[in-house]
Design a protein around this motif. Sequence first.
Motif, PDB file in Angstrom:
ATOM      1  N   THR A 233       0.798  -1.094   0.065  1.00  0.00           N
ATOM      2  CA  THR A 233      -0.044   0.098   0.101  1.00  0.00           C
ATOM      3  C   THR A 233       0.896   1.285   0.119  1.00  0.00           C
ATOM      4  O   THR A 233       0.699   2.009  -0.802  1.00  0.00           O
ATOM      5  N   ILE A 239       1.937   7.304  -0.195  1.00  0.00           N
ATOM      6  CA  ILE A 239       1.204   8.181   0.697  1.00  0.00           C
ATOM      7  C   ILE A 239       1.772   9.247   1.278  1.00  0.00           C
ATOM      8  O   ILE A 239       1.512  10.340   1.495  1.00  0.00           O
ATOM      9  N   THR A 244       3.352  13.196   5.608  1.00  0.00           N
ATOM     10  CA  THR A 244       4.042  12.048   6.046  1.00  0.00           C
ATOM     11  C   THR A 244       3.255  11.284   7.205  1.00  0.00           C
ATOM     12  O   THR A 244       3.480  10.132   7.822  1.00  0.00           O
ATOM     13  N   VAL A 245       2.370  12.241   7.893  1.00  0.00           N
ATOM     14  CA  VAL A 245       1.744  11.807   9.109  1.00  0.00           C
ATOM     15  C   VAL A 245       0.767  10.528   8.655  1.00  0.00           C
ATOM     16  O   VAL A 245       0.793   9.599   9.568  1.00  0.00           O
ATOM     17  N   ARG A 246       0.396  10.571   7.876  1.00  0.00           N
ATOM     18  CA  ARG A 246      -0.661   9.519   7.112  1.00  0.00           C
ATOM     19  C   ARG A 246       0.081   8.329   7.120  1.00  0.00           C
ATOM     20  O   ARG A 246      -0.341   7.262   7.547  1.00  0.00           O
ATOM     21  N   ILE A 248       2.928   7.308   8.529  1.00  0.00           N
ATOM     22  CA  ILE A 248       3.338   6.973  10.042  1.00  0.00           C
ATOM     23  C   ILE A 248       2.104   6.351  10.657  1.00  0.00           C
ATOM     24  O   ILE A 248       1.987   5.107  11.075  1.00  0.00           O
ATOM     25  N   ALA A 249       0.938   6.874  10.512  1.00  0.00           N
ATOM     26  CA  ALA A 249      -0.386   6.241  11.219  1.00  0.00           C
ATOM     27  C   ALA A 249      -0.645   5.188  10.690  1.00  0.00           C
ATOM     28  O   ALA A 249      -1.043   4.259  11.415  1.00  0.00           O
ATOM     29  N   LEU A 250      -0.332   4.859   9.194  1.00  0.00           N
ATOM     30  CA  LEU A 250      -0.891   3.761   8.752  1.00  0.00           C
ATOM     31  C   LEU A 250      -0.061   2.529   9.298  1.00  0.00           C
ATOM     32  O   LEU A 250      -0.505   1.622   9.451  1.00  0.00           O
ATOM     33  N   LEU A 253      -0.959   1.768  12.688  1.00  0.00           N
ATOM     34  CA  LEU A 253      -2.519   1.226  12.916  1.00  0.00           C
ATOM     35  C   LEU A 253      -2.260  -0.172  12.215  1.00  0.00           C
ATOM     36  O   LEU A 253      -3.132  -1.151  12.761  1.00  0.00           O
ATOM     37  N   MET A 254      -1.660  -0.532  11.178  1.00  0.00           N
ATOM     38  CA  MET A 254      -1.640  -1.805  10.594  1.00  0.00           C
ATOM     39  C   MET A 254      -0.831  -2.792  11.401  1.00  0.00           C
ATOM     40  O   MET A 254      -1.340  -3.919  11.626  1.00  0.00           O
ATOM     41  N   TYR A 256      -0.755  -2.770  14.532  1.00  0.00           N
ATOM     42  CA  TYR A 256      -1.737  -3.015  15.661  1.00  0.00           C
ATOM     43  C   TYR A 256      -2.978  -3.892  15.160  1.00  0.00           C
ATOM     44  O   TYR A 256      -3.510  -4.907  15.847  1.00  0.00           O
TER      45      TYR A 256
ATOM     46  N   VAL B  24      -9.913  -0.087  14.095  1.00  0.00           N
ATOM     47  CA  VAL B  24      -8.520   0.257  13.761  1.00  0.00           C
ATOM     48  C   VAL B  24      -8.701  -0.191  12.000  1.00  0.00           C
ATOM     49  O   VAL B  24      -7.977   0.543  11.306  1.00  0.00           O
ATOM     50  N   CYS B  28      -7.640   2.681   9.333  1.00  0.00           N
ATOM     51  CA  CYS B  28      -6.649   2.586   8.163  1.00  0.00           C
ATOM     52  C   CYS B  28      -7.422   2.510   6.743  1.00  0.00           C
ATOM     53  O   CYS B  28      -6.739   3.453   5.987  1.00  0.00           O
ATOM     54  N   LEU B  31      -7.628   6.392   6.373  1.00  0.00           N
ATOM     55  CA  LEU B  31      -6.374   7.137   5.678  1.00  0.00           C
ATOM     56  C   LEU B  31      -6.183   6.932   4.436  1.00  0.00           C
ATOM     57  O   LEU B  31      -5.681   7.909   3.700  1.00  0.00           O
ATOM     58  N   VAL B  32      -6.452   5.653   3.821  1.00  0.00           N
ATOM     59  CA  VAL B  32      -6.108   5.507   2.570  1.00  0.00           C
ATOM     60  C   VAL B  32      -6.988   6.073   1.680  1.00  0.00           C
ATOM     61  O   VAL B  32      -6.522   6.953   0.720  1.00  0.00           O
ATOM     62  N   HIS B  35      -6.241   9.884   1.668  1.00  0.00           N
ATOM     63  CA  HIS B  35      -5.058  10.095   0.713  1.00  0.00           C
ATOM     64  C   HIS B  35      -5.499  10.328  -0.581  1.00  0.00           C
ATOM     65  O   HIS B  35      -5.056  11.113  -1.448  1.00  0.00           O
ATOM     66  N   HIS B 298       6.596  14.582  14.841  1.00  0.00           N
ATOM     67  CA  HIS B 298       5.885  13.654  13.903  1.00  0.00           C
ATOM     68  C   HIS B 298       4.930  12.898  14.842  1.00  0.00           C
ATOM     69  O   HIS B 298       3.743  12.516  14.540  1.00  0.00           O
ATOM     70  N   ALA B 301       2.016  14.905  15.850  1.00  0.00           N
ATOM     71  CA  ALA B 301       1.117  15.327  14.761  1.00  0.00           C
ATOM     72  C   ALA B 301       0.325  13.960  14.106  1.00  0.00           C
ATOM     73  O   ALA B 301      -0.922  13.932  14.173  1.00  0.00           O
ATOM     74  N   THR B 302       1.015  12.811  14.403  1.00  0.00           N
ATOM     75  CA  THR B 302       0.401  11.408  14.065  1.00  0.00           C
ATOM     76  C   THR B 302      -0.777  11.466  15.051  1.00  0.00           C
ATOM     77  O   THR B 302      -1.958  10.911  14.889  1.00  0.00           O
ATOM     78  N   PHE B 305      -3.729  13.359  14.717  1.00  0.00           N
ATOM     79  CA  PHE B 305      -4.280  13.049  13.341  1.00  0.00           C
ATOM     80  C   PHE B 305      -5.343  11.805  13.593  1.00  0.00           C
ATOM     81  O   PHE B 305      -6.183  11.608  13.171  1.00  0.00           O
ATOM     82  N   ILE B 306      -4.684  10.784  14.298  1.00  0.00           N
ATOM     83  CA  ILE B 306      -5.424   9.570  14.582  1.00  0.00           C
ATOM     84  C   ILE B 306      -6.374   9.762  15.496  1.00  0.00           C
ATOM     85  O   ILE B 306      -7.803   9.511  14.971  1.00  0.00           O
TER      86      ILE B 306
END
Lengths: 521, 521
Positions: A233, A239, A244-246, A248-250, A253-254, A256, B24, B28, B31-32, B35, B298, B301-302, B305-306
Amino acid sequence: MSASGFAMNIAGDHAQVVLISVFVAVLCLCLVIGHLLEENRWLNESTTAIIIGCITGTIILLLSKGKSSHILRFNEELFFIYLLPPIIFNAGFQVKKKQFFQNFITIMLFGVIGVFISSSIITAGAWWLFPRFGFTGLSAQDYLAIGTIFSSTDTVCTLQVLHQDETPLLYSLVFGEGVVNDATSVVLFNAVQKLDKSKLNGWAALRVLLDSLYLFSTSTALGVVAGLLTAYTLKTLYIGRHSTVREIALMVLMAYLSYTLAELFHLSGILTVFFCGILMSHYASHNVTQSSRITTRHIFATMSFIAETFIFLYVGIDALDIEKWKLSKLSFRTSVGIYSTVVLLISLGRAAFVFPLSTFSNYVHRRADRLSSISFKHQVIIWWAGLMRGAVSIALAFKQFTYSGVTLDPANATMVTTTIIVVLFTTLVFGFLTKPLISFLQPHHTNNNTSHGEPRSPKEDLSLPLLSLEESAETNILRAKESLSMLIERPVYTIHNYWRKFDDTYMRPVFGGPCRDQSAC
Amino acid sequence: MSASGFAMNIAGDHAQVVLISVFVAVLCLCLVIGHLLEENRWLNESTTAIIIGCITGTIILLLSKGKSSHILRFNEELFFIYLLPPIIFNAGFQVKKKQFFQNFITIMLFGVIGVFISSSIITAGAWWLFPRFGFTGLSAQDYLAIGTIFSSTDTVCTLQVLHQDETPLLYSLVFGEGVVNDATSVVLFNAVQKLDKSKLNGWAALRVLLDSLYLFSTSTALGVVAGLLTAYTLKTLYIGRHSTVREIALMVLMAYLSYTLAELFHLSGILTVFFCGILMSHYASHNVTQSSRITTRHIFATMSFIAETFIFLYVGIDALDIEKWKLSKLSFRTSVGIYSTVVLLISLGRAAFVFPLSTFSNYVHRRADRLSSISFKHQVIIWWAGLMRGAVSIALAFKQFTYSGVTLDPANATMVTTTIIVVLFTTLVFGFLTKPLISFLQPHHTNNNTSHGEPRSPKEDLSLPLLSLEESAETNILRAKESLSMLIERPVYTIHNYWRKFDDTYMRPVFGGPCRDQSAC
């Protein structure tokens, strides 16, 4: 009064905010003290956290006049759902994959076969010895559970002392065993809990074995799929282009999600998240921007660090839950007898597999090079590294012997307090001795091992004939002969090498990662 | 079955693991999709999350055949203890402090006085209009609470569209107002909840005001102390020397500790954590290693964002909690009447302070430079930016009208559903229109504002006479004259400048931060 103050009022008081504040404040204290004690010879982070936890527990007990046992009770849910996943994921993410997979067979011997041997010995020993102290009331299943509970090691103490660069083989073995051991003992414990109590025979043992094998393979597969999916992905959508935040978050989260999905399908979340971590660091982390790569590496390390410190703190505080102590009605002599029996059985059970399996591993690797074999001193360090018991033992003991943290049965209460005492004793006493012991066993060998482990590894010789076309035919033939003999002598290295070729040709172009220089292979 | 599988069995089922997995996984997905929709003209992250939330809620409802209302219920504790702190802290951490403090007075006008004006109008309007639709059953305190509930704005949608570099003044005002507004409405709401219902008179109003002032000052002080303490610890101990992980962990934990401590002392955690964030980014983040600086920026920010995405998702899912809808027994016409009344009152209440206060602010800043004044188009954008209602409104509504998320009173249920509808409507409909509206109001102004805001600011002229000794006396006298006239005309800038001098001379040497180049000041 502010917002969450109100949220608390619903529950009748400020209890949760107080609890969180205390825990966070004490965590900060642990951090700072851990930093100040960094160069101390005897103390390390885990022992500091446990001691601070005990002190905090005492203060809470005194302030609440002995009424606070509920606050101090170990919460397995918190442990298994929130604290363990980041620790294990980070282990997978930061592991030096090359060394881990080169020593894969030895690690698996220690981590899987070792747990089986150790828990058999502890189960048998407890079964035989506990009644001699006048301690009865446990079922056959309880004894089996005790075997697995006290087979889960906690290698954090030792890993803090060993250095990955100085003794790569030893570090890799201790680290790898620690992770595999966690997974095996949890898997084995669950298999024991599922056992039909009336039918404990050979078939049951076989079923436990088959169950474990099934769990191992499916959990690993899920972790690999989750890691590859994330990498794919991130690579396809790129992404980081927008934020960049997205990315890192992805990744967070993935990671977890892989754990919770494994739990959802009744697999082993520990194994899944470990392999997800390996795959993510191998592929996904190359598909993100530079700053995200730095950040994710630090995020995972920080989360793992906080979770670890929190657990040790918690174990320290939990030891002060006085209700459990009141319930266990044994005499002081009997109690001490049980505690020492368990510690003795742990040492025996561990010795019973570390030394034979090391000898076996040395025998298998014998032809290749003498220097990558496990010396006796290293065997002693490996044995010692696994003597500490940690949070997994406590969590499993609570699972087996309590119902939501509460037990009314004296025998069960005794087992819970025994686990706590054993964890405290091994972590504090053995933990204290770890640094001196290791500096005694490895006084001036700090740099020798590096020169053994790394340059001697035959990877380069193996990969070059297949990759470099520019070299002279003569050299190639010479190298090809070498690598043929290597293939016969060292199957693990060869498999590893073919994997690298496969990785470079098919996996990396799809899932990301730097294309290796041919000379760097 | 694995470890937390067991943990779940204690509660009787897998519910929590299922819930976490679903959340979760959907996060995800958000997020995608977020994006992929990045360049879309109409949709943004919040609206996407709400729509996906609604879809998820529908699927859960269908799968559980209408029984899942408990799972879908909004949890204020989760919101106020875990989701809000990272968002607000990140706001403080990432805020461009120079602009924030240069526009401090205007931001405070909007964020504090504005909330008072807006909630008075909404309270009065609801009191007058609700009974006309045949909707009764609310107490005087309920009406006051409604005023504060619908005065808390959610500027995320607009901030995603505005660009800090293109329109710095506008961005700073919208952003600053959003943060201060959150704090003010929560503080005001809490003051209303504490009101003695029998005594609603002038004294009560004065007490609410004094209470709020006390909360503002103490909460700010706590945040400042927490931030300075962290900076001082990091600087003195230089924790990054041994481990970067420890300094990152310390920053994260101290930030959270400031929030929970504020809640513990019944202060406003929002304000505390906001100022803690400002102080940390100003001092503490300069005392850590380079990689920790990147990472903390970061991480915060992350997390923010989450948390934000989670909240919007949650609001979407929560809208599908059918029990609330069943309880509210109003006719369709009455309901629509109430919804439109509230939306109308929101727009009116906001217009009633944005335009007058902007004019006032322009009048105050009039002499300095015309270009930093708030144009009518900008006023419209500021008005529009605050029309959206978000998670704070929902959380406050649940607090006022339910007991642990449950209500049996039809009037209360109606207010909860009204809040949800208003949040959905404003976020979706107004959110959809935000991008087109702003590109209509600012068609080609993207770069003009930059040239207004930055180089025109008189900081340089003010600071140089005090710092640069090498320059010729003539220039200095000329500059001194300029800065004197500046002091008379623009008190805010001057205060800001003296603060910078104080900061450079006393604060930075103690608490850390780069020593400014004289020319860069």
